[in-house]
Design a protein around this motif. Structure first.
Motif, PDB file in Angstrom:
ATOM      1  N   ASP A 100       0.852  -1.185   0.000  1.00  0.00           N
ATOM      2  CA  ASP A 100       0.000   0.000   0.000  1.00  0.00           C
ATOM      3  C   ASP A 100       0.886   1.233   0.000  1.00  0.00           C
ATOM      4  OD1 ASP A 100      -2.513   1.553   0.523  1.00  0.00           O
ATOM      5  OD2 ASP A 100      -1.437   2.026   2.375  1.00  0.00           O
ATOM      6  N   VAL A 101       0.516   2.254  -0.772  1.00  0.00           N
ATOM      7  CA  VAL A 101       1.254   3.514  -0.774  1.00  0.00           C
ATOM      8  C   VAL A 101       0.254   4.663  -0.731  1.00  0.00           C
ATOM      9  CG1 VAL A 101       1.403   3.543  -3.310  1.00  0.00           C
ATOM     10  CG2 VAL A 101       2.995   4.914  -1.947  1.00  0.00           C
ATOM     11  N   ARG A 102       0.484   5.610   0.160  1.00  0.00           N
ATOM     12  CA  ARG A 102      -0.315   6.834   0.242  1.00  0.00           C
ATOM     13  C   ARG A 102       0.592   7.961   0.702  1.00  0.00           C
ATOM     14  NH1 ARG A 102      -5.988   5.340  -0.014  1.00  0.00           N
ATOM     15  NH2 ARG A 102      -6.549   7.539   0.128  1.00  0.00           N
ATOM     16  N   GLU A 103       0.178   9.180   0.410  1.00  0.00           N
ATOM     17  CA  GLU A 103       0.896  10.343   0.915  1.00  0.00           C
ATOM     18  C   GLU A 103       0.373  10.696   2.301  1.00  0.00           C
ATOM     19  OE1 GLU A 103       1.934  15.024  -0.129  1.00  0.00           O
ATOM     20  OE2 GLU A 103       0.985  13.741  -1.655  1.00  0.00           O
ATOM     21  N   ILE A 104       1.271  10.717   3.281  1.00  0.00           N
ATOM     22  CA  ILE A 104       0.945  11.055   4.663  1.00  0.00           C
ATOM     23  C   ILE A 104       1.908  12.140   5.124  1.00  0.00           C
ATOM     24  CG2 ILE A 104       0.680  10.205   7.028  1.00  0.00           C
ATOM     25  CD1 ILE A 104      -1.288   8.900   5.125  1.00  0.00           C
ATOM     26  N   ASP A 105       1.393  13.282   5.501  1.00  0.00           N
ATOM     27  CA  ASP A 105       2.215  14.393   5.987  1.00  0.00           C
ATOM     28  C   ASP A 105       3.342  14.737   5.008  1.00  0.00           C
ATOM     29  OD1 ASP A 105       0.716  14.761   8.299  1.00  0.00           O
ATOM     30  OD2 ASP A 105       1.901  13.308   9.439  1.00  0.00           O
ATOM     31  N   GLY A 106       3.022  14.729   3.717  1.00  0.00           N
ATOM     32  CA  GLY A 106       3.969  15.153   2.713  1.00  0.00           C
ATOM     33  C   GLY A 106       4.978  14.117   2.272  1.00  0.00           C
ATOM     34  N   ALA A 107       4.878  12.889   2.769  1.00  0.00           N
ATOM     35  CA  ALA A 107       5.796  11.815   2.385  1.00  0.00           C
ATOM     36  C   ALA A 107       5.004  10.594   1.952  1.00  0.00           C
ATOM     37  CB  ALA A 107       6.711  11.452   3.558  1.00  0.00           C
ATOM     38  N   LEU A 108       5.642   9.729   1.168  1.00  0.00           N
ATOM     39  CA  LEU A 108       5.026   8.453   0.830  1.00  0.00           C
ATOM     40  C   LEU A 108       5.233   7.475   1.979  1.00  0.00           C
ATOM     41  CD1 LEU A 108       5.904   7.800  -2.933  1.00  0.00           C
ATOM     42  CD2 LEU A 108       3.863   8.864  -1.946  1.00  0.00           C
ATOM     43  N   ILE A 109       4.149   6.829   2.372  1.00  0.00           N
ATOM     44  CA  ILE A 109       4.206   5.783   3.392  1.00  0.00           C
ATOM     45  C   ILE A 109       3.824   4.472   2.714  1.00  0.00           C
ATOM     46  CG2 ILE A 109       3.285   4.908   5.560  1.00  0.00           C
ATOM     47  CD1 ILE A 109       5.073   7.339   5.881  1.00  0.00           C
ATOM     48  N   ILE A 110       4.678   3.455   2.866  1.00  0.00           N
ATOM     49  CA  ILE A 110       4.482   2.165   2.204  1.00  0.00           C
ATOM     50  C   ILE A 110       4.408   1.073   3.266  1.00  0.00           C
ATOM     51  CG2 ILE A 110       5.455   0.496   0.575  1.00  0.00           C
ATOM     52  CD1 ILE A 110       6.769   4.003   0.429  1.00  0.00           C
ATOM     53  N   SER A 111       3.459   0.177   3.107  1.00  0.00           N
ATOM     54  CA  SER A 111       3.374  -1.008   3.955  1.00  0.00           C
ATOM     55  C   SER A 111       2.876  -2.160   3.096  1.00  0.00           C
ATOM     56  CB  SER A 111       2.434  -0.784   5.144  1.00  0.00           C
ATOM     57  OG  SER A 111       1.117  -0.479   4.687  1.00  0.00           O
ATOM     58  N   ALA A 112       2.986  -3.375   3.626  1.00  0.00           N
ATOM     59  CA  ALA A 112       2.550  -4.551   2.874  1.00  0.00           C
ATOM     60  C   ALA A 112       2.105  -5.631   3.846  1.00  0.00           C
ATOM     61  CB  ALA A 112       3.653  -5.065   1.958  1.00  0.00           C
ATOM     62  N   SER A 113       1.618  -6.727   3.289  1.00  0.00           N
ATOM     63  CA  SER A 113       0.940  -7.755   4.086  1.00  0.00           C
ATOM     64  C   SER A 113       1.915  -8.732   4.731  1.00  0.00           C
ATOM     65  CB  SER A 113      -0.016  -8.550   3.189  1.00  0.00           C
ATOM     66  OG  SER A 113      -0.963  -7.708   2.598  1.00  0.00           O
ATOM     67  N   ARG A 114       1.663  -8.999   5.985  1.00  0.00           N
ATOM     68  CA  ARG A 114       2.359 -10.057   6.711  1.00  0.00           C
ATOM     69  C   ARG A 114       1.400 -10.663   7.728  1.00  0.00           C
ATOM     70  NH1 ARG A 114       8.379  -7.681   8.230  1.00  0.00           N
ATOM     71  NH2 ARG A 114       9.106  -7.385   6.075  1.00  0.00           N
ATOM     72  N   LYS A 115       1.071 -11.930   7.542  1.00  0.00           N
ATOM     73  CA  LYS A 115       0.193 -12.584   8.512  1.00  0.00           C
ATOM     74  C   LYS A 115       0.973 -13.147   9.690  1.00  0.00           C
ATOM     75  CE  LYS A 115      -4.042 -13.641   6.070  1.00  0.00           C
ATOM     76  NZ  LYS A 115      -5.013 -14.670   5.667  1.00  0.00           N
ATOM     77  N   THR A 116       2.285 -13.223   9.546  1.00  0.00           N
ATOM     78  CA  THR A 116       3.130 -13.645  10.654  1.00  0.00           C
ATOM     79  C   THR A 116       4.174 -12.567  10.878  1.00  0.00           C
ATOM     80  OG1 THR A 116       4.609 -14.853   9.171  1.00  0.00           O
ATOM     81  CG2 THR A 116       2.796 -16.091  10.173  1.00  0.00           C
ATOM     82  N   GLY A 117       4.349 -12.171  12.114  1.00  0.00           N
ATOM     83  CA  GLY A 117       5.272 -11.091  12.415  1.00  0.00           C
ATOM     84  C   GLY A 117       4.615  -9.741  12.203  1.00  0.00           C
ATOM     85  N   ASN A 118       5.184  -8.715  12.825  1.00  0.00           N
ATOM     86  CA  ASN A 118       4.628  -7.378  12.708  1.00  0.00           C
ATOM     87  C   ASN A 118       4.865  -6.808  11.311  1.00  0.00           C
ATOM     88  OD1 ASN A 118       3.838  -7.526  15.339  1.00  0.00           O
ATOM     89  ND2 ASN A 118       5.648  -6.461  16.138  1.00  0.00           N
ATOM     90  N   SER A 119       3.941  -5.958  10.866  1.00  0.00           N
ATOM     91  CA  SER A 119       4.026  -5.360   9.538  1.00  0.00           C
ATOM     92  C   SER A 119       4.614  -3.955   9.658  1.00  0.00           C
ATOM     93  CB  SER A 119       2.636  -5.300   8.898  1.00  0.00           C
ATOM     94  OG  SER A 119       2.098  -6.597   8.760  1.00  0.00           O
ATOM     95  N   PRO A 120       5.792  -3.730   9.082  1.00  0.00           N
ATOM     96  CA  PRO A 120       6.437  -2.426   9.229  1.00  0.00           C
ATOM     97  C   PRO A 120       5.913  -1.389   8.237  1.00  0.00           C
ATOM     98  CG  PRO A 120       7.838  -3.888   7.974  1.00  0.00           C
ATOM     99  CD  PRO A 120       6.634  -4.696   8.369  1.00  0.00           C
ATOM    100  N   PHE A 121       6.260  -0.132   8.501  1.00  0.00           N
ATOM    101  CA  PHE A 121       5.958   0.975   7.599  1.00  0.00           C
ATOM    102  C   PHE A 121       7.275   1.589   7.122  1.00  0.00           C
ATOM    103  CE2 PHE A 121       2.230   0.619  10.276  1.00  0.00           C
ATOM    104  CZ  PHE A 121       1.185   0.779   9.386  1.00  0.00           C
ATOM    105  N   PHE A 122       7.276   2.008   5.853  1.00  0.00           N
ATOM    106  CA  PHE A 122       8.454   2.639   5.253  1.00  0.00           C
ATOM    107  C   PHE A 122       8.060   4.023   4.751  1.00  0.00           C
ATOM    108  CE2 PHE A 122       9.082  -1.848   5.143  1.00  0.00           C
ATOM    109  CZ  PHE A 122      10.430  -2.037   5.386  1.00  0.00           C
ATOM    110  N   ARG A 123       9.044   4.910   4.670  1.00  0.00           N
ATOM    111  CA  ARG A 123       8.800   6.309   4.302  1.00  0.00           C
ATOM    112  C   ARG A 123       9.761   6.719   3.197  1.00  0.00           C
ATOM    113  NH1 ARG A 123      10.614  11.527   5.881  1.00  0.00           N
ATOM    114  NH2 ARG A 123       8.925  13.075   6.065  1.00  0.00           N
ATOM    115  N   SER A 124       9.268   7.595   2.307  1.00  0.00           N
ATOM    116  CA  SER A 124      10.112   8.163   1.256  1.00  0.00           C
ATOM    117  C   SER A 124       9.627   9.565   0.929  1.00  0.00           C
ATOM    118  CB  SER A 124      10.054   7.299  -0.015  1.00  0.00           C
ATOM    119  OG  SER A 124      10.671   7.960  -1.104  1.00  0.00           O
TER     120      SER A 124
END
Length: 571
Positions: A64-88
């Motif tokens: 998933d990618v959306r603009e949040i507070d002027g930056a791109l925030i990316i996340s993806a699916s993980r059914k095991t383990g925590n799902s992190p967020f990335f910024r650009s």
């Protein structure tokens, strides 16, 4: 993402890109898709460029990618383990960095920032659990507990039923039994995406499963980001069960630089593997009553991307018609069960294939007479690549699958030629010049050419495999008349199903069935070839539904008049 893995348990080699998430950022469009080890970017929605990155997880699903507070925030699916967020803030500079490790796992995420700056996360991919929503703080950590927002209701929503054409046949093999066992259960509700227009929140979701031609997107509305939400009987708003490539679920809705709306969605092949998929982008919009819709009539045909504001409902027929349906075809060689005729039958799920290796092999079509050709689309298929590809060292997929884009494979390139007499050929496209991998290349000619024959020859292929073409599709305009208008009979045979029939129109190649809850809102469509009847089991119970059947051939489209489907036991 959707469904369950029921592919061949042996090693599967196939292309896959699905679950598209698109956002416009800093004047450019960025597209993230499942299993792609990178992203695509474009400045015009027509020409896309792939950019690999090692800074994002390469094999997570439904990014998933959306603009949040002027930056791109990316996340993806993980059914095991925590799902992190990335910024650009500069994705072309590959500045992706993890900004939050995540505190829980989720599947099919969609992050959304409201007008007041508050942030919400939506997720879910299950045939039991609903879609959930949750507020996040500025550090992308949860506030409160997840709120259930949407669940299936197959008794009232026909389009959520599982099966090909909404039908699951009686199983004859063990694999069919497995499919039937899964399909007999509730549909997968997944692929959340939030769009706000005015004061209304549109929570979009996909059903019933990615492997069906009926994969589609519906929506619910609310005046609050966490509901309660009300189901819209205009669902599904994105649905493409017919045509060359089917399915149009699990996607994203976004605006271009002129404010036009578009919807990207997942297209189904699902032959080599259930998750063998592609992506499509369609004109979309919100009408004067707030109804979300897509114009997916003739969605397999070329579309001119506008360079300004436009009304997506105004496209009544394609710019160019198909000239190659059932055209005579021949090839340099033919693998068993993959005859040349399969390249002109308008079905992406079967294909012509050469006897491997395929470099230098060719496929040619004869249009029957000279035609004004404007464009040619060459759709490549993945034929027995497991027989030629070396084992891949790609972590969990090592030695098993080749799904997304990997740097280890040779791009597919081809030479495209045209001729009037089948003897003297001129080059229309030389793939060796660009070196780009274009498995669904649309070659638009500088000017229309009078051609009768079109030939494609393999120049390079992944892993030295066979040359396989699921569609050698030629577009232009015939010089004759469009077929006459047809008048369908439409009956409601149960709460969720209508039955249509019509007298075939002379010289018609096919029919485009349009339908909706009002004669002026026939937003859904189903494209058919050589048919004079159709059951439509995708209706919402107790909703009035109007139908029109447009006839078409290589010369154009003749629009049909809307008729109301009346219950067969009505007085």
């Amino acid at each position: 993402m959707g469904g369950v893995h029921l592919g061949d348990p042996r090693r599967s080699i196939h292309r896959e890109a699905a679950d598209p998430s698109i956002v416009r950022y800093q004047g450019r469009y960025f597209l993230f898709a499942s299993m792609s080890r990178g992203y695509w970017h474009s400045d015009d929605l027509a020409e896309w460029h792939y950019r690999p990155t090692e800074k994002l997880p390469p094999f997570d699903y439904a990014p998933d990618v959306r603009e949040i507070d002027g930056a791109l925030i990316i996340s993806a699916s993980r059914k095991t383990g925590n799902s992190p967020f990335f910024r650009s803030v500069d994705p072309l500079a590959d500045d992706f960095a993890e900004v939050a490790p995540g505190t829980f796992s989720f599947w099919d995420p969609s992050i959304f920032q409201d007008d007041d700056g508050r942030i919400y996360l939506y997720w879910g991919c299950d045939n039991v659990q609903p879609l959930y929503g949750l507020e996040l703080d500025s550090g992308l950590e949860p506030i409160g507990q997840p709120v259930p927002l949407a669940a299936s209701d197959v008794e009232r929503r026909g389009w959520e039923r599982t099966g090909e054409d909404y039908v699951v046949p009686e199983p004859k093999t063990e694999r069919e039994r497995m499919v039937a066992q899964f399909a007999g259960r509730a549909p997968y509700i997944e692929g959340a995406w939030m769009t706000k227009v005015g004061d209304t929140y549109y929570l979009q979701y996909a059903a019933p499963g990615t492997q069906w031609n009926t994969y589609a997107d519906g929506y619910l509305t609310s005046d609050s980001p966490l509901g309660p939400f009300t189901y819209s009987s205009s669902s599904p708003f994105s649905s493409k069960p017919g045509g060359f490539m089917t399915g149009a679920g699990h996607g994203s809705t976004f605006q271009d630089e002129w404010g036009n709306w578009w919807h990207a969605a997942t297209m189904r092949i699902s032959v080599n593997d259930v998750f063998e998929r592609r992506m499509g982008i369609f004109p979309a919009g919100f009408d004067e009553d707030g109804v979300l819709f897509c114009n997916q009539s003739f969605a397999d045909y070329p579309l001119v991307v506008p360079d300004g504001a436009f009304d997506p409902r105004a496209r009544l027929e394609p710019e160019w018609m198909l000239l190659s349906y059932r055209a005579s075809a021949k090839a340099s060689s033919t693998a068993p069960g993959h005859d040349a005729a399969l390249a002109t039958d308008e079905d992406a799920r079967d294909w012509w294939a050469s006897t491997a290796p395929g470099v230098g092999e060719w496929l040619a079509v004869d249009l029957g007479q000279a035609q004004h050709v404007h464009a040619v689309q060459v759709n490549l298929a993945d034929q027995a690549l497991a027989d030629t590809a070396p084992p891949l060292d790609v972590g969990a997929d090592s030695g098993h699958t080749w799904r997304g884009i990997y740097e280890t494979h040779t791009p597919a390139a081809f030479l495209l030629e045209g001729s009037l007499d089948g003897e003297t050929w001129e080059t229309l496209h030389d793939g060796s010049v660009s070196g780009e991998d274009r498995p669904h290349a649309l070659v638009i000619l500088d000017r229309p050419k009078m051609l009768r024959h079109v030939r494609v020859t393999a120049q390079t292929l992944p892993f030295d495999g066979a040359f396989a073409v699921s569609g050698l599709r030629v577009f232009g305009r015939g010089e004759g008349e469009a077929p006459p208008q047809v008048s369908p009979q439409a009956a409601r045979i149960d709460a969720r199903t209508a039955r249509l029939s019509w007298t075939p129109a002379p010289a018609a190649m096919g029919y485009n069935v349009r339908y909706g809850s009002h004669p002026d809102k026939l937003y859904r469509s189903w494209l058919l070839y050589e048919r004079d009847h159709l059951d439509v089991p995708s209706l919402n119970a107790d909703e009035q539904t109007w139908f029109a059947v447009d006839s078409f051939n290589e010369n154009g489209v003749t629009r049909g008049e809307p008729v109301l489907a009346v219950a067969i036991d009505a007085p």
